[in-house]
Design a protein around this motif. Structure first.
Motif, PDB file in Angstrom:
ATOM      1  N   ILE A  88     -46.208   3.069 -14.986  1.00  0.00           N
ATOM      2  CA  ILE A  88     -44.870   3.494 -14.565  1.00  0.00           C
ATOM      3  C   ILE A  88     -44.878   3.452 -13.043  1.00  0.00           C
ATOM      4  N   CYS A  89     -43.880   2.843 -12.469  1.00  0.00           N
ATOM      5  CA  CYS A  89     -43.920   2.617 -11.025  1.00  0.00           C
ATOM      6  C   CYS A  89     -43.126   3.684 -10.308  1.00  0.00           C
ATOM      7  N   ASN A  90     -43.773   4.817 -10.122  1.00  0.00           N
ATOM      8  CA  ASN A  90     -43.111   6.009  -9.626  1.00  0.00           C
ATOM      9  C   ASN A  90     -43.334   6.154  -8.129  1.00  0.00           C
ATOM     10  N   VAL A 113     -40.734  -8.646  -9.199  1.00  0.00           N
ATOM     11  CA  VAL A 113     -42.041  -9.285  -9.000  1.00  0.00           C
ATOM     12  C   VAL A 113     -43.162  -8.302  -9.328  1.00  0.00           C
ATOM     13  N   HIS A 114     -43.030  -7.079  -8.824  1.00  0.00           N
ATOM     14  CA  HIS A 114     -44.046  -6.052  -9.053  1.00  0.00           C
ATOM     15  C   HIS A 114     -44.219  -5.792 -10.558  1.00  0.00           C
ATOM     16  N   GLU A 115     -43.097  -5.632 -11.265  1.00  0.00           N
ATOM     17  CA  GLU A 115     -43.195  -5.348 -12.710  1.00  0.00           C
ATOM     18  C   GLU A 115     -43.763  -6.547 -13.458  1.00  0.00           C
ATOM     19  N   LEU A 116     -43.363  -7.746 -13.067  1.00  0.00           N
ATOM     20  CA  LEU A 116     -43.924  -8.940 -13.724  1.00  0.00           C
ATOM     21  C   LEU A 116     -45.420  -9.045 -13.449  1.00  0.00           C
ATOM     22  N   GLY A 117     -45.865  -8.535 -12.309  1.00  0.00           N
ATOM     23  CA  GLY A 117     -47.307  -8.442 -12.048  1.00  0.00           C
ATOM     24  C   GLY A 117     -47.980  -7.586 -13.121  1.00  0.00           C
ATOM     25  N   HIS A 118     -47.349  -6.447 -13.460  1.00  0.00           N
ATOM     26  CA  HIS A 118     -47.894  -5.625 -14.558  1.00  0.00           C
ATOM     27  C   HIS A 118     -47.882  -6.392 -15.876  1.00  0.00           C
ATOM     28  N   LEU A 119     -46.785  -7.107 -16.155  1.00  0.00           N
ATOM     29  CA  LEU A 119     -46.689  -7.878 -17.403  1.00  0.00           C
ATOM     30  C   LEU A 119     -47.897  -8.810 -17.530  1.00  0.00           C
ATOM     31  N   ALA A 151     -52.934  -4.244 -12.148  1.00  0.00           N
ATOM     32  CA  ALA A 151     -52.791  -2.804 -11.910  1.00  0.00           C
ATOM     33  C   ALA A 151     -52.283  -2.581 -10.485  1.00  0.00           C
ATOM     34  N   HIS A 152     -51.987  -1.322 -10.170  1.00  0.00           N
ATOM     35  CA  HIS A 152     -51.503  -1.007  -8.825  1.00  0.00           C
ATOM     36  C   HIS A 152     -52.593  -1.232  -7.775  1.00  0.00           C
ATOM     37  N   ASP A 153     -52.186  -1.691  -6.597  1.00  0.00           N
ATOM     38  CA  ASP A 153     -53.094  -1.801  -5.461  1.00  0.00           C
ATOM     39  C   ASP A 153     -52.960  -0.534  -4.625  1.00  0.00           C
ATOM     40  N   GLU A 208     -51.848   5.924  -4.748  1.00  0.00           N
ATOM     41  CA  GLU A 208     -51.707   5.000  -5.894  1.00  0.00           C
ATOM     42  C   GLU A 208     -51.091   3.659  -5.491  1.00  0.00           C
ATOM     43  N   TYR A 209     -50.138   3.725  -4.508  1.00  0.00           N
ATOM     44  CA  TYR A 209     -49.497   2.504  -4.017  1.00  0.00           C
ATOM     45  C   TYR A 209     -49.791   2.401  -2.533  1.00  0.00           C
ATOM     46  N   PHE A 210     -50.646   1.442  -2.165  1.00  0.00           N
ATOM     47  CA  PHE A 210     -51.007   1.281  -0.749  1.00  0.00           C
ATOM     48  C   PHE A 210     -49.748   0.971   0.063  1.00  0.00           C
TER      49      PHE A 210
HETATM   50 ZN   LIG Z   1     -46.125  -0.527 -10.732  1.00  0.00          ZN
END
Ligand SMILES: [Zn+2]
Length: 886
Positions: free
Chosen positions: A171-173, A315-321, A325-327, A334-336
């Motif tokens: 989840i991209c919070n 783009v970020h969500e398709l990266g998860h698809l 994982a988060h960088d 959690e998110y640099f």
């Molecule tokens: Zn995310």
């Protein structure tokens, strides 16, 4: 200790098991129960994973194999999938069956399965299962129970283990969501249309429900707009909003062979294993995505306030698809948050930080930045689903310059497909010299364009006369006066900053254009322009043409050696710019052509060499020139072949039969010619292995040649050396090693000094160097460049070396009792060790990091293979036995 979470999982799953037993009996009567272990400190990894046997056996046990075969018979076309609901049992980590019902189930002709659905009786649940006999994988999420299982194939065995839900469904919070929401005015460097890819340029009225970035590709990413618009007319946003969202996604994937589209029909036509998507919603919220490319489970994209934000989050969500994982890292957690000084942020990190940056650069990453929490190689992971675009096998092409000297971005464009790609453009300045005024910039939208441009101007000897990579801008530019001569503009992906504060060229890939003005353009000397040096002639007679370059008259001759006329000698000069040469050999030998031209009352000569047509072997698959046994002309040589019915080719060159110590091309070749470089020029025997692909199988043909003997002169500056490796010698010194580079005479070694600049320490002919008298316990960075009389290579990637901080009598012993999870590991203390190095398997053993403690956070997910060694200033131990971690 940090390894307490699996214990919790175990507790939960035990409780869950008792519920399940009411629903179903055990699937495997003799299933191995997961091993319990009471202490958390030495937790055995088998307590949260279970081996289910070979994937093929598992499919048989699930009776999926038979259904699959039946489906196969029914389905006529590869692109079809079925909606047949099916019920079967998956297995949890206790070996218990979990009844699941598919919502979608498809099978491709090659045996690839893709399915998704729910756990029977659990509304708030979902699962996917995909792959084939060699590699099945998937996951199951039981939200109300806060349990997730991941299924993976390891060494041919299907393994199930418990994971965090967020390991398969992030989840991209973002905490900083949209607080920096001020958009830069222009997001495209060259807003006017370009023809080299549909996703470049400003919106020009296209139907936004039919957009395609790479028509015809077998791989498809769908931006599903069915909830936000109808027949190309959006409900709440402008058409340009949809266009920009799409072009940002297309740009971020433009290095891959994938068609990013808004057209559902394109998606429906692709096979399930090669497609995935993201659904746009009218509502706002926190977007998210499962690890689910290759199934019809889509990312959820909630509405953002502008298309710049919408495209980046897509783009970020398709990266998860695609299983990224988060960088993470500091600052950001959690998110640099990226590196503001360079306006750079990893796209799997906090992309919102870049909103106010005028030259923001969002890149795929492998965690090279300082303090990275995730060292996954993004390209490597995405390539597990979607291949990269083929290297276009770049040849130097002429820079297109209008007669008034203007260089237009419309016609001078290209694509850096990967971080090793170099594109070259040639131009020539006349006798008065000229002024070169050029800008090279990325052409893709700022939200997805990943190219930072590094450019060089090199002279005809390969020497760099100017280079540019504008800091914190993505462009390079030149404004320089140059003297008469031929030049090459070289374009590569750029890096900026230093190892501890900057970004590498890992993800500097994408489209670019060149714009500006060059004065004084001229071609000083006549040159044959209808054939390239080394090309094969078409028969015993050949038409040669040339540019006149102001010369008054011409004569052409042909012979078996440089300057000779034993095949053909034109006696009467001509003012024409072409002439047919006859009497040429047809045996594949080298033909030397001399073009004589009269300039300012004086006859001058220019030499060219070609390969004679070979009439003997034209029907037969194999090399036709140079002829087997011939002496080569230099350290680089064009080979021509007859392709027969073969589908692909590959070259090795080496000092023994079948060896590749001189050369191995990087990619499968097509066509009928290829240049091999790095060959010796010492008269030795060179063995060429010519691989060809026929009906899916590789075959080899072997050839011998004699190396050229004029080895005193080089043809070009050497290639860049590999990233150096090192061994620690003491607390104040280390030895760096690197590969030897063909034709290199010397290597320049540099250290990063005083946290401020690269400094040359020495220039040496050997491929190792020992540094001494460094500060005890300091961190050093080292890089290498290779040189010869033609010029110097770029510097290699840097290597980080941390010197130990101690005194000792002997190297430490090998560490024991390595244990843990893919998140964190621990091991037994080794006497006198001051530091431990951690490596993990990425297809090769790769440094992950070092620690002075006996525990270490890997912060990885999925199955990982890890080993460690102990270090002190006297030396290092061997690496421990590797351990598989989950
Ligand atoms: Zn995310």
């Amino acid at each position: 200790m940090k390894i307490t979470k699996p214990h919790l999982f175990y507790f939960n799953s035990k409780r869950y098991l008792s519920w399940l037993c009411l629903l179903s009996c055990l699937f495997f009567g003799n299933a191995v129960k997961a091993k319990e272990n009471e202490t958390s400190k030495n937790l055995d990894i088998s307590s949260n994973s279970l081996n289910l046997g070979s994937t093929e056996t598992f499919l048989k046990k699930l009776k999926l194999k038979n259904k699959a075969i039946k489906l196969k018979e029914v389905l006529g076309t590869q692109a079809k999938s079925t909606q047949l609901p099916m019920k079967f049992n998956l297995i949890d980590i206790q070996g218990a069956g979990i009844p699941v019902i598919t919502k979608q189930f498809s099978l491709e002709l090659d045996g690839y399965l893709s399915m998704e659905g729910q756990v029977a009786g659990f509304d708030n649940s979902e699962f996917i299962f995909q792959g084939n006999n060699e590699n099945l994988y998937g996951w199951m999420i039981l939200r109300d129970q806060n349990i997730a299982y991941e299924y993976t194939t390891e060494y041919g065995e299907l393994v199930v283990k418990q994971v965090k839900i967020t390991d398969v469904h992030p989840i991209c919070n973002f905490e900083q969501h949209n607080i920096l929401n001020k958009s830069a005015d222009s997001k495209i460097a060259f807003p006017n249309a370009f023809t080299n890819s549909p996703h470049i340029g400003s919106y020009a009225g296209q139907h936004v429900g039919l957009l395609e970035s790479k028509p015809g590709s077998n791989y498809v990413i769908l931006i599903d707009t069915s909830r936000v618009m109808s027949n190309g007319v959006p409900y709440d946003v402008s058409k340009a909003f949809i266009w920009t969202t799409w072009q940002i996604v297309a740009a971020s994937f433009s290095m891959f062979d994938v068609n990013v589209t808004t057209n559902r029909e394109i998606y429906d036509y692709a096979v399930p294993s090669k497609r995935g998507g993201a659904t746009m919603y009218r509502e706002t919220g926190r977007s998210s995505c499962h690890y689910a490319f290759g199934t019809s489970t889509f990312c959820t994209l909630y509405r953002e306030s502008d298309a710049y934000g919408q495209g980046r989050i897509a783009v970020h969500e398709l990266g998860h698809l695609l299983h990224l994982a988060h960088d993470g890292g500091q600052p950001g957690g959690e998110y640099f948050n990226g590196i503001a000084d360079f306006q750079w942020v990893p796209v799997m990190g906090n992309i919102w930080m870049g909103t106010g940056w005028n030259n923001a650069l969002y890149q795929w990453s492998k965690g090279e930045y300082y303090g990275a929490s995730n060292r996954e190689d993004d390209f490597n992971i995405i390539n597990g689903f979607i291949p990269s675009k083929l290297d276009d096998n770049t040849h130097t092409k002429a820079l297109s310059i209008a007669s008034n000297g203007s260089v237009s971005a419309q016609v001078n464009t290209g694509l850096i497909e990967r971080n090793t790609d170099v594109d070259s453009f040639s131009f020539t300045l006349g006798s008065a010299g000229g002024q070169v005024n050029l800008v090279i910039d990325r052409t893709e939208h700022i939200g997805g364009g990943m190219l930072d441009v590094q450019a060089y101007i090199k002279d005809s000897n390969g020497y760099t006369v100017a280079q540019s990579n504008k800091s914190v801008k993505r462009s390079a530019s030149f404004d320089i006066d140059l003297s008469q001569g031929s030049y090459t503009l070289e374009i590569r992906g750029g890096a900026e900053g230093s190892p501890n504060h900057g970004f590498s060229n890992y993800s500097s890939v994408g489209y670019y254009a060149i714009e500006g003005q060059i004065t004084g353009v001229g071609d000083e000397t006549p040159s044959i322009n209808n054939l390239s040096n080394g090309e094969m002639l078409s028969g015993s007679s050949e038409l040669f043409s040339w540019n006149t370059a102001g010369a008054e008259a011409f004569k052409i001759s042909a012979g078996s050696t440089v300057g000779a006329a034993d095949y053909y000698n034109q006696t009467n000069p001509t003012a024409n710019n072409s002439h047919t040469v006859t009497g040429l050999p047809v045996d594949g030998s080298t033909v030397h052509i001399t073009l004589h031209y009269l300039s300012n009352g004086q006859w001058m000569q220019k030499s060219f060499n070609f390969v004679a047509f070979n009439e003997n072997t034209t029907d037969e698959l194999g090399l036709i020139s140079p002829v087997d046994g011939e002496t080569l002309t230099g350290s680089s040589q064009i080979f021509n072949w007859n392709p027969g019915q073969s589908e692909g080719f590959w070259f090795y060159a080496g000092s023994t039969l079948g060896a590749k110590d001189y050369y191995r091309n990087a990619h499968q070749l097509s066509g009928t010619s290829h240049t091999i470089t790095g060959l010796p020029t010492d008269g030795s025997t060179i063995h060429i292995t010519f691989h060809y692909l026929m009906s899916g199988q590789w075959f080899q043909l072997y050839y011998n040649y004699i190396a050229a003997t004029d080895g005193t002169s080089c043809t070009a500056a050497p290639d860049v050396p590999s990233k150096p490796t090192f061994t620690l010698d003491s607390s104040t010194g280390f030895t760096a090693n690197w590969n030897t580079v063909a034709e290199a005479e010397n290597y320049t070694v540099q250290l990063w000094m005083n946290d401020s600049q690269w400094q040359t320490i020495n220039t040496i002919p050997s491929s190792e160097y020992s540094f001494t008298d460094l500060s005890v316990g300091s961190t050093q960075y080292v890089r290498i460049s290779a040189s010869n009389s033609c010029g110097s290579s770029d510097f290699s990637q840097w290597t980080e070396v941390t010197l130990p901080n101690d005194s000792c009598n002997a190297a430490p012993t090998t560490p024991k009792d390595l244990n843990g999870t893919s998140q964190s590991i621990s091991w037994q203390t080794v006497l006198d060790a001051t530091r431990y190095d951690v490596q993990y398997w990425t297809g090769t053993w790769t440094d992950h990091g070092s620690t002075a403690n006996t525990d270490y956070n890997l912060n990885l997910s999925g199955t990982q293979y890890v080993r460690i060694r102990a270090i002190n200033s006297c030396g290092n131990s061997d690496y421990s036995q590797w351990k598989a971690l989950y």
